[in-house]
Motif scaffolding. Structure first.
Motif, PDB file in Angstrom:
ATOM      1  N   GLY A 195       1.031  -1.108   0.111  1.00 43.23           N
ATOM      2  CA  GLY A 195      -0.115   0.134  -0.098  1.00 43.23           C
ATOM      3  C   GLY A 195       0.864   1.183   0.081  1.00 43.23           C
ATOM      4  N   ARG A 196       1.897   1.300   1.001  1.00 43.95           N
ATOM      5  CA  ARG A 196       2.664   2.417   0.988  1.00 43.95           C
ATOM      6  C   ARG A 196       3.504   2.570  -0.596  1.00 43.95           C
ATOM      7  N   PHE A 197       3.897   1.426  -1.230  1.00 43.04           N
ATOM      8  CA  PHE A 197       4.414   1.543  -2.408  1.00 43.04           C
ATOM      9  C   PHE A 197       3.654   2.362  -3.406  1.00 43.04           C
ATOM     10  N   LEU A 198       2.448   1.944  -3.397  1.00 42.34           N
ATOM     11  CA  LEU A 198       1.357   2.546  -4.303  1.00 42.34           C
ATOM     12  C   LEU A 198       1.262   3.959  -3.806  1.00 42.34           C
ATOM     13  N   ASN A 199       1.183   4.519  -2.682  1.00 41.92           N
ATOM     14  CA  ASN A 199       0.995   5.768  -2.445  1.00 41.92           C
ATOM     15  C   ASN A 199       2.532   6.716  -2.779  1.00 41.92           C
ATOM     16  N   GLN A 200       3.672   6.008  -2.953  1.00 47.62           N
ATOM     17  CA  GLN A 200       4.736   6.709  -3.423  1.00 47.62           C
ATOM     18  C   GLN A 200       4.753   6.900  -4.771  1.00 47.62           C
ATOM     19  N   ARG A 201       4.202   7.929  -5.266  1.00 44.52           N
ATOM     20  CA  ARG A 201       3.750   7.872  -6.932  1.00 44.52           C
ATOM     21  C   ARG A 201       3.992   9.271  -7.322  1.00 44.52           C
ATOM     22  N   VAL A 202       3.912   9.402  -8.649  1.00 46.06           N
ATOM     23  CA  VAL A 202       3.644  10.577  -9.378  1.00 46.06           C
ATOM     24  C   VAL A 202       2.466  10.219 -10.089  1.00 46.06           C
ATOM     25  N   GLU A 203       1.564  11.122 -10.346  1.00 42.99           N
ATOM     26  CA  GLU A 203       0.393  11.146 -11.237  1.00 42.99           C
ATOM     27  C   GLU A 203       0.487  12.372 -12.090  1.00 42.99           C
ATOM     28  N   ILE A 204       0.200  12.068 -13.291  1.00 40.04           N
ATOM     29  CA  ILE A 204      -0.001  13.115 -14.397  1.00 40.04           C
ATOM     30  C   ILE A 204      -1.566  13.403 -14.869  1.00 40.04           C
ATOM     31  N   ASN A 205      -1.759  14.594 -14.663  1.00 38.10           N
ATOM     32  CA  ASN A 205      -3.193  14.910 -15.238  1.00 38.10           C
ATOM     33  C   ASN A 205      -3.394  16.033 -16.296  1.00 38.10           C
ATOM     34  N   SER A 206      -4.016  15.663 -17.354  1.00 35.18           N
ATOM     35  CA  SER A 206      -4.189  16.602 -18.432  1.00 35.18           C
ATOM     36  C   SER A 206      -5.484  16.511 -19.019  1.00 35.18           C
ATOM     37  N   SER A 207      -5.629  17.345 -20.229  1.00 32.03           N
ATOM     38  CA  SER A 207      -6.790  17.102 -20.901  1.00 32.03           C
ATOM     39  C   SER A 207      -6.641  17.510 -22.381  1.00 32.03           C
ATOM     40  N   ILE A 208      -7.543  16.934 -23.274  1.00 34.13           N
ATOM     41  CA  ILE A 208      -7.294  17.107 -24.596  1.00 34.13           C
ATOM     42  C   ILE A 208      -8.528  17.454 -25.130  1.00 34.13           C
ATOM     43  N   LYS A 209      -8.587  18.142 -26.277  1.00 35.02           N
ATOM     44  CA  LYS A 209      -9.837  18.731 -26.942  1.00 35.02           C
ATOM     45  C   LYS A 209     -10.055  17.298 -28.056  1.00 35.02           C
ATOM     46  N   VAL A 210     -11.360  17.052 -27.962  1.00 34.40           N
ATOM     47  CA  VAL A 210     -11.759  15.851 -28.708  1.00 34.40           C
ATOM     48  C   VAL A 210     -13.335  16.497 -29.312  1.00 34.40           C
ATOM     49  N   GLN A 211     -13.560  15.856 -30.484  1.00 36.31           N
ATOM     50  CA  GLN A 211     -14.704  16.425 -31.307  1.00 36.31           C
ATOM     51  C   GLN A 211     -15.991  15.524 -30.731  1.00 36.31           C
TER      52      GLN A 211
END
Length: 215
Positions: A195-211
């Motif tokens: 559980g601690r390994f999963l919390n030791q993380r980096v998340e990347i959030n973004s958004s793209i334009k879609v039709q």
């Protein structure tokens, strides 16, 4: 003698009623007419007959019963045509689609990238090339071991390690926003090593334009 007097009286009365009437010899045969050659009509609308023997001559138009009206056939009104359905108007618009990239994890108290991190970050670099307008929010996290301040610094170092790798692979720094979150927002329990390994993380959030097609 009395019977003879009664007949005389009736004849006298009858003569008085029709003293001013004449009897036509034309089409109004058998009908009493006035001096204007019009048939005499009672207050109830009945033509007067009498005086001369009644014949089977034509009935005066004024006295003949009105013919029954001939029913007029009315063509049925055709039903109104059903209006054609109006096709909905469709248009294509651009909408934002959120993207979250996970799978970038670190060993305890380390900000060094692991082999599986490299594979994920290569995919992130390709994503950035395919979407040049996308901004990447690089968020570092830690497990809840140690002080908040220490983990805040460590979470920022993890985010910086990811940003450095992406910069080396074509993603300019002005397209990335780095932030450390210490041990906030855990995704697993901090009571186990996994559980601690999963919390030791980096998340990347973004958004793209879609039709998107809308009506």
């Amino acid at each position: 003698m009395l019977h003879t007097k009664r007949i005389a009286v009736l004849v006298a009365i009858s003569g008085g009623l029709f003293a001013n009437a004449a009897y036509a010899g034309d089409g109004y045969v058998g009908y009493a007419i006035d001096h204007g050659a019009k048939p005499l009509v009672t207050s109830t609308g009945i033509c007067v007959r009498g005086g001369r023997p009644v014949t089977d001559g034509p009935v005066p138009a004024h006295c003949a019963p009105a013919p029954a009206p001939v029913p007029v056939a009315v063509a049925p009104t055709p039903p109104a045509p059903t209006p054609a359905p109006i096709a909905p108007v469709e248009q294509t618009i651009l909408v934002s689609k959120p993207i979250t990239i996970t799978g970038i994890n670190f060993k305890f108290d380390s900000y060094k990238l692991l082999n599986h991190d490299i594979k994920v970050l290569d995919q992130v670099a390709d994503f950035a090339k395919n979407h040049p307008d996308a901004v990447l929010d690089v968020n570092g996290y830690c497990s809840k071991v140690g002080s908040y301040a220490y983990n805040l610094k460590l979470s920022k170092l993890r985010a910086n390690s990811v940003a450095q790798y992406l910069t080396q692979h074509g993603v300019t720094s002005d397209r990335m926003v780095l932030k450390g979150h210490s041990y906030d927002n855990p995704v697993a329990t901090n009571a186990t090593p996994q559980g601690r390994f999963l919390n030791q993380r980096v998340e990347i959030n973004s958004s793209i334009k879609v039709q998107k097609t809308v009506r």
